[in-house]
Design a protein around this motif. Structure first.
Motif, mmCIF file in Angstrom:
data_model
loop_
_atom_site.group_PDB
_atom_site.id
_atom_site.type_symbol
_atom_site.label_atom_id
_atom_site.label_comp_id
_atom_site.label_asym_id
_atom_site.label_seq_id
_atom_site.Cartn_x
_atom_site.Cartn_y
_atom_site.Cartn_z
ATOM 1 N N ARG A 1 0.821 -1.209 0.000
ATOM 2 C CA ARG A 1 0.000 0.000 0.000
ATOM 3 C C ARG A 1 0.857 1.261 0.000
ATOM 4 N NH1 ARG A 1 -3.856 0.152 4.909
ATOM 5 N NH2 ARG A 1 -1.926 0.628 6.009
ATOM 6 N N ASP A 2 1.912 1.270 0.772
ATOM 7 C CA ASP A 2 2.753 2.467 0.837
ATOM 8 C C ASP A 2 3.438 2.732 -0.495
ATOM 9 O OD1 ASP A 2 3.943 4.576 2.692
ATOM 10 O OD2 ASP A 2 5.761 3.692 1.810
ATOM 11 N N ALA A 3 3.744 1.682 -1.246
ATOM 12 C CA ALA A 3 4.367 1.880 -2.560
ATOM 13 C C ALA A 3 3.439 2.665 -3.481
ATOM 14 C CB ALA A 3 4.717 0.530 -3.175
ATOM 15 N N TYR A 4 2.145 2.354 -3.457
ATOM 16 C CA TYR A 4 1.194 3.099 -4.286
ATOM 17 C C TYR A 4 1.062 4.543 -3.801
ATOM 18 C CZ TYR A 4 -0.157 -1.558 -5.858
ATOM 19 O OH TYR A 4 -0.143 -2.829 -6.368
ATOM 20 N N LEU A 5 1.050 4.733 -2.495
ATOM 21 C CA LEU A 5 0.910 6.080 -1.947
ATOM 22 C C LEU A 5 2.087 6.955 -2.355
ATOM 23 C CD1 LEU A 5 -0.499 8.152 -0.138
ATOM 24 C CD2 LEU A 5 0.699 7.135 1.821
ATOM 25 N N GLN A 6 3.311 6.441 -2.190
ATOM 26 C CA GLN A 6 4.490 7.225 -2.546
ATOM 27 C C GLN A 6 4.553 7.485 -4.046
ATOM 28 O OE1 GLN A 6 5.958 8.612 -0.102
ATOM 29 N NE2 GLN A 6 4.874 7.332 1.395
ATOM 30 N N ALA A 7 4.137 6.496 -4.848
ATOM 31 C CA ALA A 7 4.150 6.673 -6.302
ATOM 32 C C ALA A 7 3.163 7.749 -6.732
ATOM 33 C CB ALA A 7 3.837 5.350 -6.986
ATOM 34 N N LEU A 8 1.997 7.792 -6.095
ATOM 35 C CA LEU A 8 1.018 8.824 -6.425
ATOM 36 C C LEU A 8 1.562 10.201 -6.068
ATOM 37 C CD1 LEU A 8 -1.771 9.740 -7.356
ATOM 38 C CD2 LEU A 8 -2.629 9.234 -5.051
ATOM 39 N N ARG A 9 2.222 10.292 -4.919
ATOM 40 C CA ARG A 9 2.809 11.577 -4.524
ATOM 41 C C ARG A 9 3.865 12.025 -5.517
ATOM 42 N NH1 ARG A 9 3.050 10.252 2.003
ATOM 43 N NH2 ARG A 9 0.906 10.973 2.440
ATOM 44 N N LEU A 10 4.686 11.091 -5.990
ATOM 45 C CA LEU A 10 5.695 11.473 -6.968
ATOM 46 C C LEU A 10 5.044 11.834 -8.296
ATOM 47 C CD1 LEU A 10 9.221 10.404 -7.429
ATOM 48 C CD2 LEU A 10 7.776 10.203 -9.450
ATOM 49 N N ALA A 11 3.997 11.099 -8.679
ATOM 50 C CA ALA A 11 3.312 11.392 -9.946
ATOM 51 C C ALA A 11 2.844 12.839 -9.988
ATOM 52 C CB ALA A 11 2.145 10.436 -10.132
ATOM 53 N N LYS A 12 2.397 13.357 -8.854
ATOM 54 C CA LYS A 12 1.904 14.737 -8.814
ATOM 55 C C LYS A 12 3.009 15.756 -9.067
ATOM 56 C CE LYS A 12 -2.205 14.177 -5.922
ATOM 57 N NZ LYS A 12 -2.929 14.623 -4.707
ATOM 58 N N THR A 13 4.270 15.348 -8.987
ATOM 59 C CA THR A 13 5.377 16.264 -9.250
ATOM 60 C C THR A 13 5.854 16.207 -10.693
ATOM 61 O OG1 THR A 13 7.188 14.704 -8.742
ATOM 62 C CG2 THR A 13 6.151 15.840 -6.879
ATOM 63 N N LEU A 14 5.371 15.242 -11.472
ATOM 64 C CA LEU A 14 5.819 15.098 -12.857
ATOM 65 C C LEU A 14 5.218 16.205 -13.711
ATOM 66 C CD1 LEU A 14 5.463 11.219 -13.216
ATOM 67 C CD2 LEU A 14 7.541 12.533 -12.749
ATOM 68 N N PRO A 15 6.003 16.826 -14.577
ATOM 69 C CA PRO A 15 5.517 18.001 -15.314
ATOM 70 C C PRO A 15 4.365 17.707 -16.265
ATOM 71 C CG PRO A 15 7.645 17.269 -16.155
ATOM 72 C CD PRO A 15 7.407 16.510 -14.890
#
Length: 447
Positions: free
Chosen positions: A217-231
């Protein structure tokens, strides 16, 4: 006692937290790929057992090692290969470019080969651009694979959370899991983001049978947070698509990291204990077991599930304390470690989760609960309940939709029994009406 169970879904909830900045870590090395179809061979006639090669992909590691169809691989990278997981486990300890040695039997004679491990082919652009990245989750680097339309963006984005199982999401949409869903969306103006679970593909982490629910679950959470930083990602126009097990992670992740939309398909809204009971009965009946026999088998099975999931007992502990349940335990957990191919700790963590609480923490997220009318792995009531619960809290924000002539895996079938009989067999026909439903809802929700 024979226990029918194809279990691909789960659920849970977590409390709201304060979003943290994602950490990328150092670039994630590319893992290799063996590049051959394998079939187990038992030891006989003085010859060791191993994995017989039934097909070889050109240009990949098996071909470079000099292997041919019919060879029996007995050892790779210094480790015996009695089964496919052993070969995969040995290769995971190496990175692309590392030298490996293989030992094999050809026409009764022992031989060996050596070559550099060939990298898994990356996804190729196909009317969209491809972006590889990584994010740190609980000290491990997780592979992110994203696509986006031409142009700077940002673009409305689909964030995939897939179902249960040990697999890599990497590669071209024509062959990658969920590619038949993501491919048409990627060519319709949406960016897509997916990950390889901890321990799968390039991602660091444990073997799949040791992966726990909270770690995944934490892997998906961190990936979503990083996705929001992608231009190329519009952080205000993201929809999670959670299939099967992903339908449990979806509301939990969205409760911590807000998104515009949340789609679930083939999931459930009850406790894990309730789901396993219902699913076991459903599949036994579809398999032709008489109702009286189903009930006879469900009595000990319910007790085993309670001790196993609710009380967190091990199979050995249950059999010691309740000898009369030994047959039921052995039928449900033959190897004493895994259930439906997943390590028991995963489900024991999951059994403590409360999905309804997660659905109540979604803020203003729009919800679409999809159910294939021939799904034999999940139940329609759960999906109707999801829409009902969300609308009770936030009227008009959730929709339940029945996907006609479709099953748990988006395949075209005529009934739940037909779906169960065809499950896992070649020749399945993808039911494209799921794409029409998704596009219509996403157009209204994200665009």
């Amino acid at each position: 006692m024979r226990t029918w169970l194809l279990s691909l879904i789960a659920l849970g909830s977590i409390s709201l937290g304060i979003a943290q900045a994602p950490e990328r870590g150092a670039p994630l090395p590319r893992k290799g790929v063996f590049g051959a179809a394998l079939a187990p061979v038992a030891a006989q006639g003085g010859q060791p057992g191993g994995l017989r090669i039934t097909a070889i992909s050109p240009g990949l590691t098996a071909e470079r090692l000099g292997l041919k169809v019919g060879d029996i691989v007995t050892e790779i990278a210094g480790e015996p290969t009695p089964a496919a997981p052993a070969l995969s486990g040995a290769l995971r300890k190496k990175n692309a470019g590392d030298s490996i040695t293989v030992r094999f039997i050809r026409e009764g004679q022992a031989s060996q080969g050596q070559a550099a491990l060939v990298a898994r082919p990356q996804q190729r652009p196909d009317g969209f651009r491809v972006h590889y990245d990584q994010v740190v989750s609980q000290g491990k680097r997780i592979r992110i694979i994203a696509t986006h339309p031409e142009g700077s963006g940002p673009h409305p984005t689909i964030f995939l959370i897939g179902g249960i199982g040990a697999y890599s999401s990497d590669g071209d949409f024509a062959t990658a899991p969920y590619g038949n869903i993501l491919g048409p969306l990627a060519k319709s103006g949406y960016a897509t983001v997916r990950i390889d679970k901890p321990g799968q593909g390039d991602s660091e982490g444990p073997t799949y049978t040791e992966l726990t629910y909270t770690v995944e679950r934490d892997a998906y959470l961190q990936a979503l947070r990083l996705a929001k930083t992608l231009p190329f990602v519009d952080k205000n126009r993201i929809a999670i698509f959670g299939h099967s097990m992903g339908g449990s992670f979806g509301p939990q992740v969205a409760a911590q990291e807000s998104v515009r939309g949340l789609i679930v398909h083939g999931t459930l809204a009850r406790t894990w204990y309730e789901y396993t009971l219902e699913n076991s009965r459903r599949q036994m009946e579809l398999g032709g077991t008489p109702p009286a026999v189903v009930s006879e088998q469900m009595i000990p099975l319910a007790r085993v599930m309670h001790y196993l999931f609710n009380e967190g007992k091990s199979p050995a502990e249950i059999k010691t304390a309740h000898p009369d349940l030994a047959a039921a335990v052995n039928g449900m957990i033959p190897d004493g470690r895994t259930y439906s191919g997943v390590g028991l700790p995963f489900f024991q963590e999951l059994a403590k989760e409360n999905l309804a609480a997660a659905w109540q923490n979604l803020g203003e997220t729009q919800v679409l609960a999809l159910y294939g009318e021939n799904d034999f792995i999940s139940g329609i009531t759960d999906h109707q309940d999801i829409a009902r619960w969300v609308n009770a809290r936030r009227p008009g924000t959730a929709t339940f939709t029945l996907v006609p002539q479709s099953d748990h895996g988006f395949n075209q079938t005529s009934s739940p029994r037909d779906s169960m009989e065809k499950w896992g067999r070649p020749g399945a026909t993808f039911n494209s009406n799921i794409i029409d439903i998704l596009k219509s809802w996403l157009e209204k929700t994200l665009k």
